[in-house]
Design a protein around this motif. Structure first.
Motif, PDB file in Angstrom:
ATOM      1  N   GLY A 177      -2.112  -5.698 -12.419  1.00 32.06           N
ATOM      2  CA  GLY A 177      -2.649  -7.052 -12.317  1.00 32.06           C
ATOM      3  C   GLY A 177      -2.706  -7.661 -13.702  1.00 32.06           C
ATOM      4  O   GLY A 177      -1.969  -7.256 -14.599  1.00 32.06           O
ATOM      5  N   ASN A 204       4.847  -3.701  -6.196  1.00 31.59           N
ATOM      6  CA  ASN A 204       3.482  -4.023  -6.623  1.00 31.59           C
ATOM      7  C   ASN A 204       2.715  -4.766  -5.526  1.00 31.59           C
ATOM      8  O   ASN A 204       1.543  -4.484  -5.274  1.00 31.59           O
ATOM      9  N   GLN A 237       1.669  -2.328  -2.926  1.00 27.71           N
ATOM     10  CA  GLN A 237       0.697  -1.307  -3.326  1.00 27.71           C
ATOM     11  C   GLN A 237      -0.739  -1.743  -2.991  1.00 27.71           C
ATOM     12  O   GLN A 237      -1.542  -0.939  -2.550  1.00 27.71           O
ATOM     13  N   SER A 238      -1.037  -3.023  -3.168  1.00 28.30           N
ATOM     14  CA  SER A 238      -2.409  -3.459  -2.843  1.00 28.30           C
ATOM     15  C   SER A 238      -2.616  -3.427  -1.322  1.00 28.30           C
ATOM     16  O   SER A 238      -3.696  -3.073  -0.835  1.00 28.30           O
ATOM     17  N   ALA A 291      -6.431  -6.484  -8.843  1.00 27.07           N
ATOM     18  CA  ALA A 291      -6.237  -5.901  -7.506  1.00 27.07           C
ATOM     19  C   ALA A 291      -7.395  -6.309  -6.587  1.00 27.07           C
ATOM     20  O   ALA A 291      -7.204  -6.542  -5.387  1.00 27.07           O
ATOM     21  N   SER A 292      -8.597  -6.418  -7.168  1.00 28.17           N
ATOM     22  CA  SER A 292      -9.776  -6.794  -6.376  1.00 28.17           C
ATOM     23  C   SER A 292      -9.564  -8.139  -5.675  1.00 28.17           C
ATOM     24  O   SER A 292     -10.054  -8.346  -4.560  1.00 28.17           O
ATOM     25  N   THR A 340      -8.948   4.406  -6.036  1.00 33.89           N
ATOM     26  CA  THR A 340      -7.564   3.958  -6.283  1.00 33.89           C
ATOM     27  C   THR A 340      -7.119   4.253  -7.715  1.00 33.89           C
ATOM     28  O   THR A 340      -5.950   4.092  -8.045  1.00 33.89           O
ATOM     29  N   PRO A 358      -3.730   0.788  -7.815  1.00 32.48           N
ATOM     30  CA  PRO A 358      -3.596  -0.216  -6.753  1.00 32.48           C
ATOM     31  C   PRO A 358      -2.558  -1.282  -7.081  1.00 32.48           C
ATOM     32  O   PRO A 358      -2.480  -2.311  -6.422  1.00 32.48           O
ATOM     33  N   LYS A 392      -6.885  -9.299  -4.459  1.00 32.27           N
ATOM     34  CA  LYS A 392      -5.973  -9.201  -3.310  1.00 32.27           C
ATOM     35  C   LYS A 392      -6.632  -8.388  -2.198  1.00 32.27           C
ATOM     36  O   LYS A 392      -6.466  -8.668  -1.021  1.00 32.27           O
ATOM     37  N   ILE A 393      -7.359  -7.337  -2.592  1.00 30.54           N
ATOM     38  CA  ILE A 393      -7.880  -6.384  -1.603  1.00 30.54           C
ATOM     39  C   ILE A 393      -9.142  -6.919  -0.908  1.00 30.54           C
ATOM     40  O   ILE A 393      -9.269  -6.819   0.321  1.00 30.54           O
ATOM     41  N   LEU A 402     -11.879   0.277  -7.919  1.00 31.26           N
ATOM     42  CA  LEU A 402     -10.666  -0.476  -8.259  1.00 31.26           C
ATOM     43  C   LEU A 402     -10.399  -0.563  -9.760  1.00 31.26           C
ATOM     44  O   LEU A 402      -9.323  -0.985 -10.170  1.00 31.26           O
TER      45      LEU A 402
END
Ligand code: NAD
Ligand code: UGA
Length: 437
Positions: free
Chosen positions: A260, A292, A295-296, A334-335, A412, A257, A337-338, A386
């Motif tokens: 980070g 990058n 990607q998220s 990534a968590s 992911t 993802p 952002k997602i 994630l």
């Protein structure tokens, strides 16, 4: 063996302090966070890092490792001072050196005899010169030598990385400082670890160039992964075959993802800032950052597609909150952002991580946390993985299916078996392989 003071007891300071005491030095770790020092003196380790607790305990009990809030006294009592405080990013992408300069000022006030002042924090080229200016504003040149000794450890494997590094970089123009630093790392020197003795500026650049190159590799494989999905190729086989070429190496070719953590995102931005400042924009690094960021977003789009564009009021389980496994660090994960994007679309989030939930709660107090993946997944409409924790790699897919409202998964990190998911009739997506279930 030397008397050492490490200023800043975070991921780098604590691991370095424990490691250098294990190498035989007498180390005092200091921090402005008095609570943290209290915790450490009570035998509590404030961060999750495999192997760290026992290393700290052994050396603390042997009185080789101490923790103190008395920064001035600890500087005065030591010969080698390591600066290991944070260098976060400013809004414009530049590295924020205020913590480093504050420490340099404290050191400048306490230079009672000859010392080596050594920066372990990641600082842009030119920072060493600034630190030296601060030290010289209150002291004679004979009272210190300045050294840049960037750190290359990774969270999750920090102890091993510190104790058995690929190389040591020691930037200094003083022969006396270089031989004292070799003494600090004596076991590594004896083991013939490559030691690169260079100028301060080159040492500072080596750190950024290394991190940015690794980040670039990840963004590269993520772009290739996305193309693999479109054209029907398998990114894992592509990466494996690429990696057989010794010039490429198989490491850091795992799609996901996006990268980070507390370093790649800020260090790529800081290097890019330095390039622009010097009128030499670093196009490859800028592209790696952009890829990058996208990607998220791509992971959010995949979630939307898996839920047939109807995400509002859907219950989504997020498994893995840390920016990588074996750490409780959630900085730039990534968590982070997602999850907010899914919440904006109306989803309800159930979250689980083996160790990072407490840290995550500081940023997202209002989502639902569960103490097991089984509880987090129960009654959900979709599951998004994630972080590639081993515990999640071993998930029993039958059980997972039986607990979910609908068997829908976005993996992911590509840790689940596609054939098993296919047999169990999951609706599934991943990164870098076209899925036709
Ligand atoms: P961190 O945020 O975990 O820890 C920094 C510590 O410094 C905190 O405990 C803070 O209280 C303390 N501090 C701040 N100002 C202080 C002061 N004036 N006096 C005493 N203590 C002070 O940071 P980290 O992740 O350990 O990173 C430190 C540096 O090392 C950064 O420059 C980072 O880029 C670099 N680095 C980090 C890693 C990593 O894996 N985390 C690896 C290599 C290099
Ligand atoms: C990274 C570097 O690897 C260390 O050498 C460096 O010292 C450190 O930054 C730093 O300067 O702080 P770290 O961020 O702890 O270490 O962890 P990595 O293993 O490098 O992972 C960083 C991110 O890249 C994670 O989000 C990880 O999931 C991601 N990644 C890594 C991938 O997506 N694919 C890969 O193949 C490798």
């Amino acid at each position: 063996m030397e008397k050492i003071c490490i200023i800043g007891v975070g991921y780098v300071g604590l691991v370095s302090g424990a490691g250098l005491s294990e190498f035989g030095n007498e180390v005092t770790c200091v921090d402005i966070d008095e609570e943290r020092i209290k915790q450490l003196n009570n035998g509590e380790i404030p961060i999750y890092e495999p192997g760290l607790k026992s290393l700290v305990k052994t050396n603390y009990n042997n009185k080789k490792l101490r923790f103190s809030s008395d920064i001035n006294k600890s500087i005065k009592n030591s010969k080698i001072i390591f600066i290991a405080v944070g260098t976060p990013q400013k809004k414009n992408g530049e590295a924020d050196l205020s913590y480093v300069y504050a420490v340099a000022n404290s050191i400048a006030d306490n230079l009672n005899h000859y010392k080596i002042i050594c920066t372990k924090s990641t600082v842009p080229v030119g920072s060493g010169e600034e630190i030296e200016k601060i030290l010289l504003s209150k002291n004679d040149t004979k009272l210190f030598d300045y050294v840049s000794n960037p750190e290359f450890l990774r969270e999750g494997s920090a102890v091993n990385d510190f104790m058995i590094p690929d190389r040591l970089v020691i930037g200094s123009r003083s022969n006396k400082a270089f031989s004292l630093m070799k003494n600090v790392y004596r076991p590594l020197f004896i083991n013939e670890t490559p030691i690169i003795n260079t100028s301060v500026e080159t040492a500072e650049m080596i750190k950024y160039a290394s991190n940015a190159f690794l980040a670039l590799k990840i963004s590269y494989i993520n772009e290739i992964a996305n193309l693999c999905e479109a054209v029907g190729a398998d990114v894992h086989q592509v990466a494996k075959a690429m990696g057989q070429d010794g010039r490429i190496s198989p490491k850091f070719l795992h799609p996901g993802p996006g990268f980070g953590g507390s370093c790649f995102p800020k260090d790529t931005l800081a290097l890019s800032f330095l390039g622009t400042k010097n009128k030499l924009p670093l196009k490859t690094i800028e592209a790696a950052i952009e890829v990058n960021n996208n990607q998220s977003i791509r992971m959010v789009e995949k979630s939307i597609l898996l839920l047939d564009n109807k995400i509002s009021n859907k219950k989504i389980a997020i498994l893995g909150l840390a920016f990588k496994p074996n750490t409780d660090d959630v900085r730039e994960a990534a968590s982070r952002k997602i999850i907010p994007e899914l919440i904006k679309l109306g989803a309800q989030i159930n979250a689980y991580d083996p160790v990072a939930m407490d840290n995550f709660k500081n940023h997202f107090p209002d989502i639902n946390y569960f103490n097991s993946w089984e509880d987090a997944i129960t009654g959900t409409d979709a599951c998004v993985i994630l972080t590639e924790w081993n515990e999640l790699r071993g998930i029993d897919l039958r059980k997972l299916k039986s607990l979910m409202s609908k068997p829908v998964i976005l993996d992911t990190k590509n840790i689940l078996s596609v054939s098993k998911l296919k047999n169990l009739k999951f609706k599934y997506d991943n990164v870098g392989r076209k899925i036709s279930l």
